[in-house]
Design a protein around this motif. Sequence first.
Motif, PDB file in Angstrom:
ATOM      1  N   PRO A 233      42.676  48.388  43.588  1.00  0.00           N
ATOM      2  CA  PRO A 233      42.414  47.182  44.381  1.00  0.00           C
ATOM      3  C   PRO A 233      41.974  46.002  43.516  1.00  0.00           C
ATOM      4  N   LEU A 234      41.181  46.277  42.463  1.00  0.00           N
ATOM      5  CA  LEU A 234      40.762  45.204  41.566  1.00  0.00           C
ATOM      6  C   LEU A 234      41.957  44.648  40.794  1.00  0.00           C
ATOM      7  N   TYR A 235      42.829  45.543  40.331  1.00  0.00           N
ATOM      8  CA  TYR A 235      44.036  45.095  39.634  1.00  0.00           C
ATOM      9  C   TYR A 235      44.897  44.223  40.563  1.00  0.00           C
ATOM     10  N   GLN A 236      45.056  44.651  41.808  1.00  0.00           N
ATOM     11  CA  GLN A 236      45.877  43.877  42.736  1.00  0.00           C
ATOM     12  C   GLN A 236      45.274  42.495  42.990  1.00  0.00           C
ATOM     13  N   ARG A 237      43.964  42.423  43.127  1.00  0.00           N
ATOM     14  CA  ARG A 237      43.305  41.120  43.297  1.00  0.00           C
ATOM     15  C   ARG A 237      43.530  40.243  42.077  1.00  0.00           C
ATOM     16  N   LEU A 238      43.417  40.842  40.899  1.00  0.00           N
ATOM     17  CA  LEU A 238      43.636  40.100  39.653  1.00  0.00           C
ATOM     18  C   LEU A 238      45.029  39.480  39.630  1.00  0.00           C
ATOM     19  N   MET A 239      46.050  40.266  39.959  1.00  0.00           N
ATOM     20  CA  MET A 239      47.422  39.770  39.886  1.00  0.00           C
ATOM     21  C   MET A 239      47.718  38.778  41.009  1.00  0.00           C
ATOM     22  N   ASP A 240      47.124  39.004  42.175  1.00  0.00           N
ATOM     23  CA  ASP A 240      47.344  38.076  43.289  1.00  0.00           C
ATOM     24  C   ASP A 240      46.751  36.700  42.989  1.00  0.00           C
ATOM     25  N   GLU A 241      45.604  36.671  42.319  1.00  0.00           N
ATOM     26  CA  GLU A 241      44.879  35.407  42.154  1.00  0.00           C
ATOM     27  C   GLU A 241      45.098  34.753  40.796  1.00  0.00           C
ATOM     28  N   LEU A 242      45.349  35.552  39.747  1.00  0.00           N
ATOM     29  CA  LEU A 242      45.476  34.993  38.397  1.00  0.00           C
ATOM     30  C   LEU A 242      46.754  35.449  37.699  1.00  0.00           C
ATOM     31  N   GLY A 243      47.674  36.003  38.447  1.00  0.00           N
ATOM     32  CA  GLY A 243      48.820  36.705  37.882  1.00  0.00           C
ATOM     33  C   GLY A 243      49.577  35.991  36.783  1.00  0.00           C
ATOM     34  N   SER A 244      49.873  34.705  36.943  1.00  0.00           N
ATOM     35  CA  SER A 244      50.669  33.994  35.938  1.00  0.00           C
ATOM     36  C   SER A 244      49.913  33.791  34.640  1.00  0.00           C
ATOM     37  N   LEU A 245      48.606  33.996  34.659  1.00  0.00           N
ATOM     38  CA  LEU A 245      47.785  33.832  33.461  1.00  0.00           C
ATOM     39  C   LEU A 245      47.427  35.155  32.793  1.00  0.00           C
ATOM     40  N   VAL A 246      47.678  36.264  33.468  1.00  0.00           N
ATOM     41  CA  VAL A 246      47.273  37.575  32.943  1.00  0.00           C
ATOM     42  C   VAL A 246      48.270  38.022  31.881  1.00  0.00           C
ATOM     43  N   SER A 247      47.805  38.226  30.658  1.00  0.00           N
ATOM     44  CA  SER A 247      48.677  38.688  29.575  1.00  0.00           C
ATOM     45  C   SER A 247      48.472  40.159  29.246  1.00  0.00           C
ATOM     46  N   ALA A 248      47.366  40.754  29.668  1.00  0.00           N
ATOM     47  CA  ALA A 248      47.153  42.181  29.425  1.00  0.00           C
ATOM     48  C   ALA A 248      46.153  42.718  30.435  1.00  0.00           C
ATOM     49  N   CYS A 249      46.365  43.983  30.796  1.00  0.00           N
ATOM     50  CA  CYS A 249      45.402  44.699  31.629  1.00  0.00           C
ATOM     51  C   CYS A 249      45.466  46.162  31.204  1.00  0.00           C
ATOM     52  N   GLU A 250      44.481  46.575  30.405  1.00  0.00           N
ATOM     53  CA  GLU A 250      44.454  47.912  29.828  1.00  0.00           C
ATOM     54  C   GLU A 250      43.390  48.756  30.506  1.00  0.00           C
ATOM     55  N   GLN A 297      37.950  30.700  30.078  1.00  0.00           N
ATOM     56  CA  GLN A 297      36.685  31.431  30.094  1.00  0.00           C
ATOM     57  C   GLN A 297      35.940  31.200  31.403  1.00  0.00           C
ATOM     58  N   ALA A 298      35.878  29.940  31.819  1.00  0.00           N
ATOM     59  CA  ALA A 298      35.180  29.623  33.062  1.00  0.00           C
ATOM     60  C   ALA A 298      35.916  30.219  34.258  1.00  0.00           C
ATOM     61  N   LEU A 299      37.244  30.178  34.212  1.00  0.00           N
ATOM     62  CA  LEU A 299      38.042  30.713  35.312  1.00  0.00           C
ATOM     63  C   LEU A 299      37.829  32.218  35.451  1.00  0.00           C
ATOM     64  N   LEU A 300      37.855  32.930  34.325  1.00  0.00           N
ATOM     65  CA  LEU A 300      37.667  34.375  34.368  1.00  0.00           C
ATOM     66  C   LEU A 300      36.254  34.725  34.837  1.00  0.00           C
ATOM     67  N   GLN A 301      35.281  33.982  34.377  1.00  0.00           N
ATOM     68  CA  GLN A 301      33.905  34.250  34.801  1.00  0.00           C
ATOM     69  C   GLN A 301      33.737  34.036  36.302  1.00  0.00           C
ATOM     70  N   ARG A 302      34.304  32.963  36.828  1.00  0.00           N
ATOM     71  CA  ARG A 302      34.194  32.703  38.274  1.00  0.00           C
ATOM     72  C   ARG A 302      34.875  33.815  39.071  1.00  0.00           C
ATOM     73  N   TRP A 303      36.033  34.258  38.589  1.00  0.00           N
ATOM     74  CA  TRP A 303      36.758  35.312  39.311  1.00  0.00           C
ATOM     75  C   TRP A 303      35.945  36.602  39.332  1.00  0.00           C
ATOM     76  N   LEU A 304      35.365  36.966  38.194  1.00  0.00           N
ATOM     77  CA  LEU A 304      34.560  38.190  38.134  1.00  0.00           C
ATOM     78  C   LEU A 304      33.323  38.081  39.024  1.00  0.00           C
ATOM     79  N   GLU A 305      32.688  36.923  39.031  1.00  0.00           N
ATOM     80  CA  GLU A 305      31.500  36.747  39.874  1.00  0.00           C
ATOM     81  C   GLU A 305      31.844  36.939  41.349  1.00  0.00           C
TER      82      GLU A 305
END
Length: 465
Positions: A233-250, A297-305
């Motif tokens: 579910p976290l991966y799906q949220r990541l791709m739904d909201e930031l997908g075009s910016l995601v270069s890796a998910c390990e 950096q700010a975008l990723l931090q806001r998403w995680l929060e």
Amino acid sequence: MIEAFLREAARICGGAHVVAGAAIEPRYLEPARYAPGRAAALLRPASTAELAQLLPLAGRHGLRLVPQGAHTGLVRAATPEDAARDVLLATERLREVFELDPLDRTLRVSAGYRLAEINERLAPHGLMLPIDLSADPSVGGMLAHNTGGTRMLRYGDVRANTLALTVVLAEGQVLRLGRGLQKGNAALPLQQLFIGSSGSLGVIAEATFKLARCPRQQAVALVAPSSVAAVMPLYQRLMDELGSLVSACEGISRPAFEAALACGGGERARWFGGELPEYALLIELSSELPAEQLDLQALLQRWLEAEFGERVADAVLGADAACWALRHHISEGLRARGKVVGFDVALPRRHFMAFRAAGRAWLAEEFAPAELADFGHLGDGGMHFNLVWPKGAPPLDEARLRAGVYALVRRFEGSFSAEHGIGPQLQASYRQLSEAALLDWSGRLQRLFDPAARLGLTDWGPAAQ
């Protein structure tokens, strides 16, 4: 027979580049895994023209040619087996062509160039070949196995980045396949047959790749999900909201994490206060835009929060290099713990975690001493389902282990080889797990290009009766 062959081969590519079996340097015979191989000779051609003479010459002398790039593969496809029959064809001197077209963002390059050098030479132009690996393979090797890597999620595999090939066939004919264009439907795309063929249909002499812009900024986080059930579910949220910016998910399991820490992956206390999660995600965002226009950096931090609590328990930000160093220390760390048995599998994302759970349960029941330390490219469905057989444990029945793991892979609709290829290591499994019609037509195709079976170590057809 071999003496006459060596004399003729020396005439073609020079005596310094033709070596008899006993004088071959160990690096050509020792693979990244497994025992050393054996060869009758080593050839080091420097041009497509020399290749076109050497291939039919070997055929006339009844020898089998084994193409080898940087020898970083993991399925023994570039490690010769027969000291009387196998001749290593090292492509390291194939460096005739390095033609960059910055407007088209393409690179025409010979098969002997290695990935690290290519990207070093492209960096001043702000471009890169976007294949990211812990190894440093050659162009020919990457193409022969259709390499993926950690950033395949964003950029695709080698196939997705290849526009044209030049291939030398067993009879010496040179095929130029594709024109290096982004669009081109004027012929059958035969170049696709050779990508992932393990050098069994012809020897790749050069390629034309499409290139990507180097990112101007990246942002990395190592994330502890709130539970294993929250991973997808976290991966799906990541791709739904930031997908075009995601270069890796390990994905990194706790045993893999532990192994990396014990082998140079950093201080334990640095990661989640020393309380390692059962499973962690390494997430990377990248962009060609500067931070003044888009602050990753700010975008990723806001998403995680926004995800804290329900799907995220903890996260480490601002340690980009350390996160990747941890990831790249896993394999070395596992080797230090015992015998590593690696499975390079791919799964539909909907079955990824279910396969992992079923595999852990099966191993606990059938191979109790084994420690599962899985990790890998969760974002594209790839998993290194690796286990450690501890030192001092009873002898391992590896054949039964592989049969059981691959049965689980099939049950969950996956692939038993995600990006390592087949080669001798997986030859038997390939035949056991492939449908008869696929084996039949693959064998027919291989015999069309190489009727005397003189190229490579992978046999794509059914077993001989």
